[in-house]
Design a protein around this motif. Structure first.
Motif, short mmCIF file in Angstrom:
data_model
loop_
_atom_site.label_atom_id
_atom_site.label_comp_id
_atom_site.label_asym_id
_atom_site.label_seq_id
_atom_site.Cartn_x
_atom_site.Cartn_y
_atom_site.Cartn_z
N ARG A 1 4.45 15.29 1.85
CA ARG A 1 3.39 14.59 1.12
C ARG A 1 3.48 14.82 -0.37
NH1 ARG A 1 -0.99 13.01 4.44
NH2 ARG A 1 -0.80 13.90 6.52
N LEU A 2 3.01 13.83 -1.11
CA LEU A 2 2.75 14.04 -2.53
C LEU A 2 1.59 15.02 -2.65
CD1 LEU A 2 2.83 10.31 -3.69
CD2 LEU A 2 4.60 12.04 -4.08
N THR A 3 1.54 15.75 -3.74
CA THR A 3 0.44 16.68 -3.96
C THR A 3 -0.73 15.95 -4.60
OG1 THR A 3 1.99 18.50 -4.24
CG2 THR A 3 -0.24 18.84 -5.10
N SER A 4 -1.84 15.92 -3.90
CA SER A 4 -3.00 15.21 -4.43
C SER A 4 -3.74 16.11 -5.42
CB SER A 4 -3.93 14.77 -3.31
OG SER A 4 -4.43 15.89 -2.63
N ARG A 5 -4.45 15.49 -6.31
CA ARG A 5 -5.28 16.20 -7.29
C ARG A 5 -6.71 15.74 -7.12
NH1 ARG A 5 -2.20 18.22 -11.66
NH2 ARG A 5 -4.17 18.99 -12.44
N SER A 6 -7.61 16.68 -7.22
CA SER A 6 -9.04 16.36 -7.15
C SER A 6 -9.45 15.63 -8.42
CB SER A 6 -9.87 17.63 -7.01
OG SER A 6 -9.52 18.32 -5.84
N PHE A 7 -10.39 14.73 -8.28
CA PHE A 7 -10.89 14.02 -9.44
C PHE A 7 -12.33 13.61 -9.21
CE2 PHE A 7 -11.10 9.69 -7.82
CZ PHE A 7 -10.24 9.74 -6.73
N SER A 8 -12.99 13.28 -10.28
CA SER A 8 -14.34 12.74 -10.20
C SER A 8 -14.46 11.66 -11.27
CB SER A 8 -15.39 13.84 -10.41
OG SER A 8 -15.19 14.47 -11.65
N ASN B 1 0.82 -1.21 0.00
CA ASN B 1 0.00 0.00 0.00
C ASN B 1 0.86 1.26 0.00
OD1 ASN B 1 -2.55 -1.25 -0.12
ND2 ASN B 1 -2.35 -1.79 2.04
N LEU B 2 2.04 1.14 -0.56
CA LEU B 2 2.96 2.28 -0.64
C LEU B 2 3.34 2.54 -2.09
CD1 LEU B 2 5.33 1.33 2.31
CD2 LEU B 2 3.52 3.05 2.36
N LEU B 3 3.62 3.79 -2.37
CA LEU B 3 4.15 4.22 -3.66
C LEU B 3 5.61 4.57 -3.40
CD1 LEU B 3 3.07 4.83 -6.51
CD2 LEU B 3 2.44 7.10 -5.69
N ALA C 1 12.08 7.00 -1.47
CA ALA C 1 11.05 7.49 -0.53
C ALA C 1 9.78 6.67 -0.71
CB ALA C 1 10.77 8.97 -0.79
N ARG C 2 9.09 6.39 0.41
CA ARG C 2 7.90 5.55 0.38
C ARG C 2 6.71 6.37 0.88
NH1 ARG C 2 10.32 0.61 -0.22
NH2 ARG C 2 8.61 -0.72 0.43
N PHE C 3 5.67 6.41 0.05
CA PHE C 3 4.48 7.23 0.34
C PHE C 3 3.26 6.34 0.52
CE2 PHE C 3 7.42 9.50 -2.37
CZ PHE C 3 7.55 10.72 -1.74
N ARG C 4 2.45 6.66 1.54
CA ARG C 4 1.19 5.93 1.70
C ARG C 4 0.28 6.30 0.54
NH1 ARG C 4 0.13 7.18 8.02
NH2 ARG C 4 -0.82 9.01 7.04
N ILE C 5 -0.31 5.30 -0.08
CA ILE C 5 -1.21 5.56 -1.20
C ILE C 5 -2.44 6.33 -0.74
CG2 ILE C 5 -2.77 4.43 -2.85
CD1 ILE C 5 -0.60 2.27 -3.17
#
Ligand code: FES
Length: 92
Positions: A73-80, A46-48, A55-59
């Motif tokens: 943190r990675l920068t999240s993007r909004s989606f639909s 469950n890591l990227l 570096a290990r990031f929680r998905i």
């Protein structure tokens, strides 16, 4: 998933769907070293994993849990999702 500047990484894992800018917060380069890299190589349970320096990031939320940028943190993007298509919000 896609790679390089301006691109996003879409991850669907264990019931979680997340979209992140393909930029590692360590030194602001893409998570994948090579353009033709199979981006599934970046997944570890469950890591990227950033292929540059590991570096290990929680998905689930993009938090770096180990590596040179731990705590960032990675920068999240909004989606639909519309008609089975993933629509990623652009701009701020
Ligand atoms: S660029 Fe991602 S860990 Fe260094």
């Amino acid at each position: 998933m896609a790679g390089k500047a301006g691109s996003c990484i879409v991850v669907c894992r264990s019931g979680v769907v997340a979209v992140y800018e393909n930029v590692c917060p360590h030194i602001s380069i893409s998570l994948n070293i090579f353009d033709d890299q199979d981006l599934t190589d970046l997944l570890d349970d469950n890591l990227l994993v950033c292929s540059n320096h590991g570096a290990r990031f929680r998905i689930v939320d993009g938090l770096c849990v180990s590596g040179p940028c731990q705590g960032k943190r990675l920068t999240s993007r909004s989606f639909s999702v519309l008609d089975s298509k993933l629509l990623i919000t652009t701009g701020s």
